[in-house]
Design an enzyme around this catalytic site. Structure first.
Site, PDB file in Angstrom:
ATOM      1  N   HIS A  11      19.120   4.979  36.925  1.00 38.99           N
ATOM      2  CA  HIS A  11      18.009   5.925  36.809  1.00 38.99           C
ATOM      3  C   HIS A  11      18.457   7.283  37.338  1.00 38.99           C
ATOM      4  O   HIS A  11      18.833   7.408  38.501  1.00 38.99           O
ATOM      5  CB  HIS A  11      16.777   5.422  37.569  1.00 38.99           C
ATOM      6  CG  HIS A  11      16.102   4.289  36.866  1.00 38.99           C
ATOM      7  ND1 HIS A  11      15.487   3.265  37.528  1.00 38.99           N
ATOM      8  CD2 HIS A  11      15.942   4.034  35.538  1.00 38.99           C
ATOM      9  CE1 HIS A  11      14.975   2.420  36.633  1.00 38.99           C
ATOM     10  NE2 HIS A  11      15.243   2.863  35.426  1.00 38.99           N
TER      11      HIS A  11
ATOM     12  N   HIS B 285      18.838   1.595  43.624  1.00 39.78           N
ATOM     13  CA  HIS B 285      17.810   2.504  43.117  1.00 39.78           C
ATOM     14  C   HIS B 285      17.142   3.180  44.306  1.00 39.78           C
ATOM     15  O   HIS B 285      17.391   2.854  45.447  1.00 39.78           O
ATOM     16  CB  HIS B 285      16.729   1.708  42.374  1.00 39.78           C
ATOM     17  CG  HIS B 285      17.165   1.102  41.084  1.00 39.78           C
ATOM     18  ND1 HIS B 285      16.618   1.474  39.889  1.00 39.78           N
ATOM     19  CD2 HIS B 285      18.079   0.144  40.803  1.00 39.78           C
ATOM     20  CE1 HIS B 285      17.173   0.772  38.919  1.00 39.78           C
ATOM     21  NE2 HIS B 285      18.065  -0.049  39.439  1.00 39.78           N
TER      22      HIS B 285
ATOM     23  N   GLU C 234      17.369   9.210  40.792  1.00 41.50           N
ATOM     24  CA  GLU C 234      17.455   8.491  42.066  1.00 41.50           C
ATOM     25  C   GLU C 234      18.805   8.776  42.716  1.00 41.50           C
ATOM     26  O   GLU C 234      19.681   7.922  42.781  1.00 41.50           O
ATOM     27  CB  GLU C 234      17.210   7.000  41.807  1.00 41.50           C
ATOM     28  CG  GLU C 234      15.836   6.768  41.185  1.00 41.50           C
ATOM     29  CD  GLU C 234      15.646   5.376  40.579  1.00 41.50           C
ATOM     30  OE1 GLU C 234      16.515   4.512  40.737  1.00 41.50           O
ATOM     31  OE2 GLU C 234      14.586   5.161  39.936  1.00 41.50           O
TER      32      GLU C 234
ATOM     33  N   GLU D  30      15.794  -0.929  46.481  1.00 38.29           N
ATOM     34  CA  GLU D  30      15.093   0.354  46.431  1.00 38.29           C
ATOM     35  C   GLU D  30      15.375   1.006  47.779  1.00 38.29           C
ATOM     36  O   GLU D  30      14.836   0.591  48.809  1.00 38.29           O
ATOM     37  CB  GLU D  30      13.586   0.167  46.229  1.00 38.29           C
ATOM     38  CG  GLU D  30      13.193  -0.367  44.856  1.00 38.29           C
ATOM     39  CD  GLU D  30      13.421   0.612  43.706  1.00 38.29           C
ATOM     40  OE1 GLU D  30      13.729   1.796  43.964  1.00 38.29           O
ATOM     41  OE2 GLU D  30      13.287   0.178  42.547  1.00 38.29           O
TER      42      GLU D  30
END
Ligand SMILES: *[C@@H]1O[C@H](CO)[C@@H](O)[C@H](O)[C@H]1NC(C)=O
Ligand SMILES: *[C@@H]1O[C@H](CO)[C@@H](O)[C@H](O)[C@H]1NC(C)=O
Ligand SMILES: *[C@@H]1O[C@H](CO)[C@@H](O)[C@H](O)[C@H]1NC(C)=O
Ligand SMILES: *[C@@H]1O[C@H](CO)[C@@H](O)[C@H](O)[C@H]1NC(C)=O
Ligand SMILES: [Zn+2]
Length: 451
Positions: free
Chosen positions: A176, A300, A179, A376
């Site tokens: 992504h 991420h 990020e 994350e």
């Protein structure tokens, strides 16, 4: 082209070459406590120019989103009517982005690459190439595929001298685009493995010699570069004007839940599974190294969660309990450093929504990889994607603590589980073995404690 055409071209294609600015755009957080709130947040994109940083999920899960200054007045009035819980996280998002310093890497000067700054894609790639030249015996850099904008997707292969090479670890970052802390951590981890022979951290030394390492620091280089040049909030790849969410394009439960089929949505999953150059490249790369592949780790941001397969279901499947026990230990290790708190579980357990076409899920199912985790990274929304430079190094240090905990060679025991795990589908027995392994680790822990 005459000046008139050039000017009108620029006027009507403002995103074509100019950087989109987010001046006075505001990052809000809403917390839905009933169905009517959820409906309200779900309908925002029909009414406003809204960019979700955390999309609506289940009740009580925070929803973070950016609104354009022109939309704020109407939005706030509606929010009041619906009586939603709302706070302002960042009043001016552009100001926060402007604080993220981007530095240049100086060729042949490895020390000029650090973890106090962000870098453009060519700088990351040049650093990787210089690493290969510095350590020609044990670092290989190869392109695993070419993107829509003709960039190579670089992968780094490391086998330290004296390695036992029992099994493999693949580390994915930058799928992504926006990020940015993801590629920061993956390059940091690579540097830590390469520096391990000189380290006095015996745990790191041991682990570095236990595995064969594969890093793909930026799986979506086109998107990543686009966040530097055109739109800081770009998430997808650069296939056409709209792009595809690469982490919805893998061939696992493709197109079933948590995706959009409309081109311009952030979670557009593509026309079919593996329709994208980047996901094809990664799938071939993983397949090529799937023999004895033990870990697949993807990075991420943001939210401080370790997400375990499978993302498309609420069920805890296969060796979930084993990996959850490892994630708990890793979370405890991370917290010891600077008190950063992680949650762990499936996507549904942690971020509150189910989704499909996710890289790690495809890897786990296709190659029976025992330990698949999607991180994350920090934070929890104070800065979100606008994580400031000062946070890069502490984030890398604490995350490495967690990763080392996951990779501890005590996983020898788990290896055995994996082979059993592959051979039969008797869930009962797998569960029993999981418990045995946990018990064994508890014993080891107790012994180590009183040693
Ligand atoms: C942003 O908001 C400030 C304060 O309301 C205002 O002074 C400024 O002109 C705005 N900037 C733009 C580009 O709209
Ligand atoms: C939802 O919650 C808000 C705030 O507690 C309340 O004012 C509102 O009436 C609720 N809506 C429904 C439909 O229950
Ligand atoms: C490693 O050694 C350095 C000094 O050479 C010391 O400052 C550091 O605390 C040591 N780290 C560990 C983990 O022992
Ligand atoms: C995978 O292996 C094949 C056969 O060796 C090779 O041609 C191909 O380039 C490899 N692809 C990737 C992405 O590693
Ligand atoms: Zn992501």
């Amino acid at each position: 082209m005459s000046l008139f055409y050039l000017i009108s071209f620029l006027l009507f294609h403002p995103n074509y070459c100019a950087t989109k600015k987010y001046t006075n755009y505001t990052l809000y957080r809403g917390v839905p406590v009933n169905k009517s709130h959820l409906d309200f947040f779900n309908s925002l994109s029909e009414m406003f120019d809204v960019n979700f940083w955390t999309p609506p999920g289940s009740l009580y899960k925070p929803i973070d989103f950016v609104l354009a200054p022109g939309d704020k007045k109407v939005f706030l009035k509606m929010a009041e009517e619906y009586d939603v819980y709302l706070s302002t996280l960042i009043a001016d998002v552009q100001r926060a982005f402007d604080m993220q310093r981007v530095k240049s890497y100086i060729r042949r000067n490895l020390g000029s690459f650090d973890w106090n700054d962000f870098y453009r894609i060519n700088d990351i790639y040049n650093w990787l190439k210089d690493l290969k030249d510095k350590y020609p015996e044990f670092v290989k850099v190869e392109s695993i595929g070419t993107t829509y904008e003709k960039r190579p997707i670089l992968a780094v292969h490391v086998t330290l001298p004296g390695s036992k090479l029992r099994s493999k670890v693949i580390v994915e970052g930058g799928i992504h685009a926006r990020e940015w802390i993801g590629p920061c951590f993956v390059t940091y981890m690579l540097q830590q493995i390469l520096d391990s022979p000189k380290s006095n951290n015996s745990n790191l030394k041991d682990i570095a010699l236990t595995y064969e390492w594969f890093f793909v620091p930026v799986l979506n280089p086109d998107g990543y570069e686009y966040t530097h040049t055109n739109n800081r909030l770009w998430r997808k790849n650069r296939n056409n004007e709209y792009g595809v969410d690469l982490n919805r394009n893998f061939d696992h439960a493709f197109g079933t839940v948590g995706v959009s089929f409309s081109h311009y949505e952030e979670t557009y999953c593509g026309a079919k599974a593996f329709s994208e150059k980047e996901t094809i490249a990664m799938s071939n790369f993983v397949r090529n190294h799937s023999n004895h592949l033990e870990y697949y780790l993807a990075f991420h941001s943001y939210g401080q969660a370790m997400i375990l397969p499978y993302a498309n279901t609420r069920a805890h499947m296969e060796n979930f309990d084993t990996v959850a026990a490892m994630a708990k230990q890793a979370a405890d290790h991370i917290a010891l450093r600077y008190n950063t708190r992680y949650v762990y579980g499936t996507a549904y357990d942690t971020v509150g929504y189910v989704t499909s076409g996710v890289s790690g899920c495809w890897v786990k199912e296709t190659f029976s990889v025992p330990y698949v985790l999607t991180f994350e990274l920090p934070d929890r929304g104070q800065y979100g994607f606008a994580l400031p430079n000062e946070k890069i190094t502490p984030t890398c240090i604490e995350t490495m603590d967690g990763v080392l905990s996951l990779l501890k060679p005590r996983t020898k025991i788990y290896d055995k589980l994996r082979h059993e795990h592959r051979g039969f589908d008797d869930g009962q027995r797998t569960k029993f073995l999981d418990k045995l392994v946990i018990l064994f680790n508890v014993c080891l822990f107790v012994i180590a404690r009183f040693d």
